[in-house]
Design a protein around this motif. Structure first.
Motif, PDB file in Angstrom:
ATOM      1  N   ASP A 158       0.848  -1.184   0.000  1.00 57.60           N
ATOM      2  CA  ASP A 158       0.000   0.000   0.000  1.00 57.60           C
ATOM      3  C   ASP A 158       0.891   1.244   0.000  1.00 57.60           C
TER       4      ASP A 158
ATOM      5  N   ARG B 191      -2.463  15.378  16.470  1.00 57.58           N
ATOM      6  CA  ARG B 191      -3.796  14.781  16.430  1.00 57.58           C
ATOM      7  C   ARG B 191      -4.071  14.271  15.027  1.00 57.58           C
TER       8      ARG B 191
ATOM      9  N   ARG C 251      -4.594   9.346   7.664  1.00 58.14           N
ATOM     10  CA  ARG C 251      -4.017  10.624   7.241  1.00 58.14           C
ATOM     11  C   ARG C 251      -2.506  10.606   7.271  1.00 58.14           C
TER      12      ARG C 251
ATOM     13  N   GLU D 237      -5.985  20.524  10.191  1.00 58.08           N
ATOM     14  CA  GLU D 237      -6.348  20.761   8.793  1.00 58.08           C
ATOM     15  C   GLU D 237      -5.473  21.817   8.139  1.00 58.08           C
TER      16      GLU D 237
ATOM     17  N   GLU E 252      -8.935  23.250  17.154  1.00 59.99           N
ATOM     18  CA  GLU E 252     -10.115  22.655  16.534  1.00 59.99           C
ATOM     19  C   GLU E 252     -10.065  21.156  16.689  1.00 59.99           C
ATOM     20  N   PRO E 253     -11.197  20.551  16.978  1.00 60.76           N
ATOM     21  CA  PRO E 253     -11.165  19.085  17.015  1.00 60.76           C
ATOM     22  C   PRO E 253     -10.888  18.532  15.615  1.00 60.76           C
ATOM     23  N   LEU E 254     -10.307  17.377  15.578  1.00 64.52           N
ATOM     24  CA  LEU E 254     -10.011  16.723  14.307  1.00 64.52           C
ATOM     25  C   LEU E 254     -11.311  16.466  13.564  1.00 64.52           C
ATOM     26  N   ARG E 255     -11.348  16.960  12.348  1.00 61.65           N
ATOM     27  CA  ARG E 255     -12.562  16.749  11.553  1.00 61.65           C
ATOM     28  C   ARG E 255     -12.634  15.312  11.052  1.00 61.65           C
ATOM     29  N   HIS E 256     -13.769  14.720  11.182  1.00 61.39           N
ATOM     30  CA  HIS E 256     -13.955  13.407  10.565  1.00 61.39           C
ATOM     31  C   HIS E 256     -14.971  13.553   9.451  1.00 61.39           C
ATOM     32  N   ALA E 257     -14.651  14.418   8.515  1.00 56.39           N
ATOM     33  CA  ALA E 257     -15.600  14.713   7.445  1.00 56.39           C
ATOM     34  C   ALA E 257     -15.841  13.466   6.608  1.00 56.39           C
TER      35      ALA E 257
ATOM     36  N   ARG F 286     -15.455  11.804   3.592  1.00 53.20           N
ATOM     37  CA  ARG F 286     -14.429  12.140   2.617  1.00 53.20           C
ATOM     38  C   ARG F 286     -14.565  11.273   1.369  1.00 53.20           C
TER      39      ARG F 286
ATOM     40  N   ARG G  82     -11.051   6.714  -0.243  1.00 51.67           N
ATOM     41  CA  ARG G  82      -9.681   6.546  -0.698  1.00 51.67           C
ATOM     42  C   ARG G  82      -9.584   5.348  -1.601  1.00 51.67           C
TER      43      ARG G  82
ATOM     44  N   PRO H 291      -6.167   0.260  -1.019  1.00 47.29           N
ATOM     45  CA  PRO H 291      -4.798  -0.185  -1.249  1.00 47.29           C
ATOM     46  C   PRO H 291      -4.834  -1.464  -2.081  1.00 47.29           C
ATOM     47  N   PRO H 292      -3.856  -1.617  -2.984  1.00 47.34           N
ATOM     48  CA  PRO H 292      -3.900  -2.769  -3.872  1.00 47.34           C
ATOM     49  C   PRO H 292      -3.949  -4.053  -3.059  1.00 47.34           C
TER      50      PRO H 292
END
Lengths: 479, 479
Positions: A152, A174, A179, A307, B94-99, B101, B104, B107-108
């Protein structure tokens, strides 16, 4: 003509004798011997080879064996076979030239200096061989088979998980495993971010950098057509209020490289505000964040806004540059582009080393090693400070709260002569001048005379002598 | 207000209780707990923190401990301290965004296909773990300290010496350690040769390539602004007589990739003649040169003229792509430029892995492994050929004399539907079409329908089922 065949054949036969007795079979031995004879020039281009039967008789092998060997060497291009003219040595096999060549740049430290005080390297003699081998063995023994197939490009998830936990704990980072992208070190991270053609770039155009930094990074960026714009430094670190139109800035917030201070809290806040207001991004080079001596490490700027910050680290200072392992902690929006830049499969960092590092971290070996090295480097720093206080009290030493190096401020105009005097005494170290961004205006950022002393580099037993030698070459104080 | 402080403090205190009992010291535990409270949002931005004395009393710690912890967190930017307004949680954490997304790219092979017959990978389950570990252990235990410092960009001399001997013996390569540069694999070699800006390039401009080849290589070259010009293939391999103004050509002489034949002896000679006449250079991609089944390996073209050929190999097919180790055998005149492209220090291939591979080769483990795998792959090839003879006698199989894959020629117009049918049955494999250079003119090089079967990829126990499944999806023969 027939005579010359026989002579060649006899000579080859003699050489072949031992080979033919080998384990690889007579045909293989004959091929190897003939190839070697052509290669070495003993059989010159155009020489006609003996007919199968003659050579077969000479060597006591079957005719077919000789025929096969000739055919093989014709297929490989060593011999040519033309109807009516028999088998000859090809024209085009040239012996390897051993021309007098331009002397190759000596590999760095192949024959090292007497005292190596160059910055950037941990004590190579302190690599934790036994603990690393234990992790490597566990990793290789326990790895599922797919580990040995294509990898990967993000890197092994085991390592990304271990780093997520470790970086949160040790550096206030964090993030989450998705990521993180594993790479071969900081320079590779820069290439991934700024490489490729314009349209494929993750980041591009212009990058603000600290007025003092690694020339290697500037060169790498210049080679990628990235313009670097210096921002001045003062006692609080980088003047981030001077960021203008740039959309990206490279900082060393934990320990400015090479001058040595941490970025002031107000500046940390201000650069985050800048990134938010301008849609900018901060590249955080956390090159020696684990090594702070007089208080807890300053947490990563990344923790303030994941971010807005690309946090980059590696094991090159904490463990060894020989491993070629680093990581990028990315804002959400860059993950896809960085992976695309890295390629479809892992083409860089050894997957087995990645698994070993994951084990090394989760087993606690990494913490133990960092703690041990922190004590060792702190004691070296203390010895440096004490030696200067005794032998060169007029030389100010700065940047000593952290890291693997210190800066010795020198009286104006004495840097170059000091570096030369050091070289003369067999001490390798760098002057500050080489780290200065060439476009940094003197009005903004007065040049400083100084030398950078990498006190981590020598082995433990060599450090005392290096310190003594260093004190000898410092410019004399006011009389 | 005081109430809300106390509440926060109480909540923090409760969380801290365990931490404060930990081994890291009360101050460290307090810092960690406060940081975590801010990070998680339990302490919201702008919240005022309790005065030192209140929190100290709540937690039963010294006031100085609290003061130190606050100062630390101010320095890190988590808290702000302003005269008269006390200590507050900073605005910018800021809290970590867990947008949600963009998903991805998987992975192969993270969740692999049922039957994996993609080309390019050795049997991952056959990695010689014990022998490799033994070499790694010896390498790490015996390494001089300097190994763990910065590395020579050429690669470790131990490995270059081992390769010089091995490549001469196994591949007919004529070189010396100073002409070998270690890299991370074939793609890295291409990047070293064609990367950088025009003036820094080792090679540049235009590269002739075989009409069928790896799309990844074409993409990599295109990204480096290198134009690739296809030359046709026929039953003797690449039509090197069609080389025109190009000054460099990339060939797979031992086993054309992917169509499968070796370059004919006459063509080998002709391409060397071309290189001499035009000052050209041949890039020899020796990707699977060790795996030839029905006779001895065809030696490398490099042996015919070491000054005209850049010979490139790696352990990706012979051992594992997880190691990221390859080599370039260079004509004298390119050594300096390639080293310059690689950088001042080893920034890529793990130095410990390099030493292990050197040991793996010199100890004979590499030969043993290659021999074992050659037998295994040959038997798989035989099973493939037998299965086709029985179940699909109308399908011609080519390129079977060597390598880790074969090409199944299909009736015109059936390739795409066959690949689709295979995917439907959980078989991953590639059609020939994707390997064809898009600028290859149909008149010159008629497109062929076919599929590439990577018979090395599955593990031994999975191969039979993969073969059965494959035979099911092949297009039916003439009735």
């Amino acid at each position: 003509m027939a005579k010359s065949w026989v002579n060649s054949a006899e000579r080859i036969g003699a050489d072949l004798h031992l080979e033919l007795a080998g384990s690889g079979g007579r045909r293989a031995a004959l091929i190897a011997a003939l190839r070697e004879a052509v290669r070495s020039g003993r059989l010159a281009p155009s020489t006609r080879l003996p007919p199968y039967r003659s050579l077969a008789a000479d060597l006591g092998v079957a005719r077919n064996t000789v025929a096969d060997a000739y055919a093989e060497l014709v297929a490989e291009g060593w011999l040519t076979a033309r109807q009516g003219s028999g088998t000859r040595v090809a024209e085009r096999t040239e012996p390897l030239r051993h021309a007098a060549r331009a002397p190759r740049k000596a590999p760095p430290r192949a024959r090292g200096p007497r005292h190596d005080l160059r910055q950037g390297t941990p004590d190579a003699s302190a690599f934790p061989r036994a603990a690393w081998l234990a992790s490597y063995r566990r990793a290789v023994q326990q790895a599922p088979s797919e580990v040995f197939g294509p990898g990967d490009p993000a890197g092994r998830v085991e390592l990304r998980e271990a780093l997520t936990e470790y970086l949160a704990r040790a550096r206030g980072v964090r993030t989450e495993p998705d990521r993180i992208v594993i790479c071969s070190g900081f320079a590779h991270a820069l290439r991934l971010l700024f490489g490729g053609k314009d349209r494929d770039r993750v980041l591009g155009g212009t990058l603000a950098v600290e007025a003092y930094g690694l020339p290697f990074h500037r060169e790498l960026l210049a080679a990628a057509d990235v313009r670097t714009v210096p921002i001045p430094l003062d006692e609080d670190g980088a003047r981030v209020d001077r960021l203008a139109r740039e959309r990206a800035v490279l900082l060393t917030p934990a320990h400015q490289f090479p001058t040595g201070g941490p970025l002031h809290a107000g500046r940390r806040a201000a650069v985050i505000d800048w990134a938010r207001a301008r849609g900018g991004v901060i590249l955080e080079d956390d090159y020696d964040g684990e090594f702070r001596y007089d208080r807890r490490p300053v947490g990563a700027v990344q923790g303030l806004d994941p971010e807005r910050v690309i946090h980059i680290g590696s094991v090159s200072k904490s463990l060894s540059p020989a491993l070629r392992l680093g990581w990028m902690v990315l804002p959400e929006r860059y993950v896809g582009d960085v992976l695309a830049a890295k390629g479809e499969r892992e083409a860089w960092a050894s997957v087995l080393d990645q698994l070993s590092l994951a084990d090394f971290i989760t087993s606690g070996s990494y913490d133990r090693h960092v703690r041990r090295m922190r004590q060792r480097y702190r004691s070296r720093r203390d010895r440096l400070v004490a030696a200067l206080a005794e032998h060169a009290p007029h030389v100010e030493v700065t940047g000593i709260a952290a890291g693997l190096h210190a800066v010795l401020r020198l009286p104006p105009g004495t840097e170059r002569s000091t570096v030369r005097a050091a070289a003369w005494q067999g001490i390798a170290l760098d002057g500050l001048a080489g780290f200065r961004h060439p476009e940094s205006p003197e009005t903004d950022m007065p040049a400083r005379d100084g030398i950078v002393v990498g006190y981590a580099t020598p082995s433990e037993h060599a450090y005392g002598a290096a310190l003594d030698a260093l004190c000898e070459v410092l410019p004399p104080g006011p009389v």
